[in-house]
Design a protein around this motif. Sequence first.
Motif, PDB file in Angstrom:
ATOM      1  N   ALA A  17      42.836  40.982  36.751  1.00 35.19           N
ATOM      2  CA  ALA A  17      42.670  42.502  36.694  1.00 35.19           C
ATOM      3  C   ALA A  17      43.608  43.029  38.016  1.00 35.19           C
ATOM      4  CB  ALA A  17      41.743  42.555  36.626  1.00 35.19           C
ATOM      5  N   LEU A  18      43.916  44.301  37.126  1.00 35.61           N
ATOM      6  CA  LEU A  18      45.519  45.087  38.095  1.00 35.61           C
ATOM      7  C   LEU A  18      44.234  46.038  38.881  1.00 35.61           C
ATOM      8  CD1 LEU A  18      48.845  45.389  36.108  1.00 35.61           C
ATOM      9  CD2 LEU A  18      48.118  44.022  37.774  1.00 35.61           C
ATOM     10  N   PRO A  19      44.709  46.167  39.929  1.00 40.60           N
ATOM     11  CA  PRO A  19      43.683  48.214  39.938  1.00 40.60           C
ATOM     12  C   PRO A  19      43.258  48.384  40.042  1.00 40.60           C
ATOM     13  CG  PRO A  19      45.037  46.942  42.373  1.00 40.60           C
ATOM     14  CD  PRO A  19      45.484  46.553  40.438  1.00 40.60           C
ATOM     15  N   HIS A  20      44.353  49.327  39.174  1.00 38.77           N
ATOM     16  CA  HIS A  20      44.219  50.461  38.328  1.00 38.77           C
ATOM     17  C   HIS A  20      43.471  49.998  36.937  1.00 38.77           C
ATOM     18  CE1 HIS A  20      47.917  48.996  37.013  1.00 38.77           C
ATOM     19  NE2 HIS A  20      48.089  49.817  35.964  1.00 38.77           N
ATOM     20  N   ASP A  21      43.114  48.536  36.619  1.00 44.46           N
ATOM     21  CA  ASP A  21      43.003  47.950  34.591  1.00 44.46           C
ATOM     22  C   ASP A  21      41.440  48.610  34.733  1.00 44.46           C
ATOM     23  OD1 ASP A  21      42.411  46.958  32.831  1.00 44.46           O
ATOM     24  OD2 ASP A  21      43.104  45.342  32.950  1.00 44.46           O
ATOM     25  N   THR A  22      41.111  49.092  33.780  1.00 40.54           N
ATOM     26  CA  THR A  22      39.814  49.855  33.203  1.00 40.54           C
ATOM     27  C   THR A  22      38.869  48.775  33.118  1.00 40.54           C
ATOM     28  OG1 THR A  22      39.988  51.120  31.683  1.00 40.54           O
ATOM     29  CG2 THR A  22      40.002  51.942  34.217  1.00 40.54           C
ATOM     30  N   LEU A  23      39.589  47.749  32.444  1.00 41.25           N
ATOM     31  CA  LEU A  23      39.035  47.171  31.484  1.00 41.25           C
ATOM     32  C   LEU A  23      38.465  45.474  31.901  1.00 41.25           C
ATOM     33  CD1 LEU A  23      42.121  46.473  28.802  1.00 41.25           C
ATOM     34  CD2 LEU A  23      40.528  47.742  28.821  1.00 41.25           C
ATOM     35  N   THR A  24      37.711  44.824  30.808  1.00 36.03           N
ATOM     36  CA  THR A  24      36.353  43.990  31.308  1.00 36.03           C
ATOM     37  C   THR A  24      37.291  42.306  30.702  1.00 36.03           C
ATOM     38  OG1 THR A  24      34.421  45.310  31.655  1.00 36.03           O
ATOM     39  CG2 THR A  24      34.498  43.107  31.020  1.00 36.03           C
ATOM     40  N   HIS A  25      37.942  41.479  31.019  1.00 37.28           N
ATOM     41  CA  HIS A  25      38.748  40.760  30.786  1.00 37.28           C
ATOM     42  C   HIS A  25      37.463  39.282  30.984  1.00 37.28           C
ATOM     43  CE1 HIS A  25      42.198  42.741  31.282  1.00 37.28           C
ATOM     44  NE2 HIS A  25      41.216  43.005  32.743  1.00 37.28           N
ATOM     45  N   VAL A  26      37.618  38.577  29.825  1.00 33.28           N
ATOM     46  CA  VAL A  26      37.099  37.355  29.032  1.00 33.28           C
ATOM     47  C   VAL A  26      37.964  36.279  29.221  1.00 33.28           C
ATOM     48  CG1 VAL A  26      34.810  36.285  27.906  1.00 33.28           C
ATOM     49  CG2 VAL A  26      34.867  38.917  28.726  1.00 33.28           C
ATOM     50  N   GLU A  27      38.086  35.459  29.697  1.00 37.03           N
ATOM     51  CA  GLU A  27      38.465  34.019  29.470  1.00 37.03           C
ATOM     52  C   GLU A  27      37.786  33.241  29.183  1.00 37.03           C
ATOM     53  OE1 GLU A  27      41.206  30.268  31.404  1.00 37.03           O
ATOM     54  OE2 GLU A  27      40.373  32.515  32.656  1.00 37.03           O
ATOM     55  N   ARG A  55      42.811  32.109  25.590  1.00 39.48           N
ATOM     56  CA  ARG A  55      43.289  33.558  25.984  1.00 39.48           C
ATOM     57  C   ARG A  55      42.446  33.991  26.337  1.00 39.48           C
ATOM     58  NH1 ARG A  55      40.904  35.917  20.299  1.00 39.48           N
ATOM     59  NH2 ARG A  55      39.404  34.331  20.154  1.00 39.48           N
ATOM     60  N   VAL A  56      42.419  35.429  26.477  1.00 36.51           N
ATOM     61  CA  VAL A  56      42.224  36.597  28.019  1.00 36.51           C
ATOM     62  C   VAL A  56      41.880  37.574  26.356  1.00 36.51           C
ATOM     63  CG1 VAL A  56      41.840  38.507  29.421  1.00 36.51           C
ATOM     64  CG2 VAL A  56      42.427  35.946  30.079  1.00 36.51           C
ATOM     65  N   LEU A  57      40.648  38.073  25.936  1.00 36.59           N
ATOM     66  CA  LEU A  57      40.226  39.033  25.318  1.00 36.59           C
ATOM     67  C   LEU A  57      39.789  40.248  26.238  1.00 36.59           C
ATOM     68  CD1 LEU A  57      38.191  38.126  22.730  1.00 36.59           C
ATOM     69  CD2 LEU A  57      40.417  38.360  22.636  1.00 36.59           C
ATOM     70  N   SER A  58      40.184  41.480  26.152  1.00 34.30           N
ATOM     71  CA  SER A  58      39.797  42.492  27.260  1.00 34.30           C
ATOM     72  C   SER A  58      38.779  43.630  26.244  1.00 34.30           C
ATOM     73  CB  SER A  58      41.015  43.265  27.975  1.00 34.30           C
ATOM     74  OG  SER A  58      41.311  41.606  28.236  1.00 34.30           O
ATOM     75  N   PHE A  59      38.451  44.247  26.830  1.00 34.73           N
ATOM     76  CA  PHE A  59      36.963  45.462  26.575  1.00 34.73           C
ATOM     77  C   PHE A  59      37.285  46.695  27.113  1.00 34.73           C
ATOM     78  CE2 PHE A  59      35.629  41.248  24.725  1.00 34.73           C
ATOM     79  CZ  PHE A  59      35.483  41.550  23.948  1.00 34.73           C
ATOM     80  N   ARG A  60      36.573  47.612  26.257  1.00 33.29           N
ATOM     81  CA  ARG A  60      37.275  48.745  27.341  1.00 33.29           C
ATOM     82  C   ARG A  60      35.878  49.286  27.961  1.00 33.29           C
ATOM     83  NH1 ARG A  60      40.327  50.125  22.652  1.00 33.29           N
ATOM     84  NH2 ARG A  60      42.056  50.892  22.985  1.00 33.29           N
ATOM     85  N   PRO A  98      30.311  34.135  35.382  1.00 34.09           N
ATOM     86  CA  PRO A  98      31.634  33.038  34.926  1.00 34.09           C
ATOM     87  C   PRO A  98      32.430  33.090  33.495  1.00 34.09           C
ATOM     88  CG  PRO A  98      29.673  31.966  35.559  1.00 34.09           C
ATOM     89  CD  PRO A  98      29.328  33.240  35.138  1.00 34.09           C
ATOM     90  N   PHE A  99      33.666  33.383  34.520  1.00 39.47           N
ATOM     91  CA  PHE A  99      34.576  33.896  33.406  1.00 39.47           C
ATOM     92  C   PHE A  99      35.235  34.877  31.904  1.00 39.47           C
ATOM     93  CE2 PHE A  99      33.341  29.767  32.598  1.00 39.47           C
ATOM     94  CZ  PHE A  99      34.697  28.567  31.972  1.00 39.47           C
ATOM     95  N   VAL A 100      34.249  36.248  32.999  1.00 38.40           N
ATOM     96  CA  VAL A 100      34.285  37.529  32.999  1.00 38.40           C
ATOM     97  C   VAL A 100      34.607  38.437  33.830  1.00 38.40           C
ATOM     98  CG1 VAL A 100      33.201  39.635  32.791  1.00 38.40           C
ATOM     99  CG2 VAL A 100      32.652  37.777  31.142  1.00 38.40           C
ATOM    100  N   ARG A 101      35.870  38.735  34.201  1.00 40.83           N
ATOM    101  CA  ARG A 101      36.759  39.338  35.235  1.00 40.83           C
ATOM    102  C   ARG A 101      36.546  41.567  34.955  1.00 40.83           C
ATOM    103  NH1 ARG A 101      35.025  35.802  37.038  1.00 40.83           N
ATOM    104  NH2 ARG A 101      36.295  33.616  37.525  1.00 40.83           N
TER     105      ARG A 101
END
Length: 173
Positions: A17-27, A55-60, A98-101
């Motif tokens: 995730a980029l430092p300014h990214d506010t999303l939670t990413h799930v691979e 794939r990666v899904l991103s959540f607010r 695991p797999f959640v960033r």
Amino acid sequence: MTGIAASRMRGGPSPAALPHDTLTHVELTWVEKKIENWIRFGTHAHEQILDRRRRVLSFRPGAVFAFVRWASNDFGTIISRIDIVRAVSPGEAYQTLPFVRPGGDILLKIEGWSKVERVLQAIDVIERLGIDPEAVSTDHWRHVHNRLTAGHEPRGYTIERHQAWLKQRECDR
């Protein structure tokens, strides 16, 4: 298997995730009858397809989602797990997964297919009531986690409890 591929199989690095990214990413990975990671419920804000199997899904922040992981080898199932997670805001405390960033607020963590199946059935019951599972009280998911972990039957979620939760949320604003 070595290097990046091996670390991915162990839940290692995924797209950062980029430092300014506010999303939670799930691979999510899907290798038929070997590794099957999927989202049972939750509304994603973004999807990135990495390749045929990933794939990666991103959540607010604040989004609640159910992340199911299943894997097997030549001898049978090696992991069967469901996590119900609330995506966190930047600077908010979180647990790693695991797999959640970067991670999230884990509301429910259940392992073992028989217990995972009971959680999936509880989700089905909530959906049959016409309630979106991601709108359910976060305390209910914690209750389900605690009861199943202790070997007891969780209380069912009702329309009345849901209405009370919605009123409480409204008052908290």
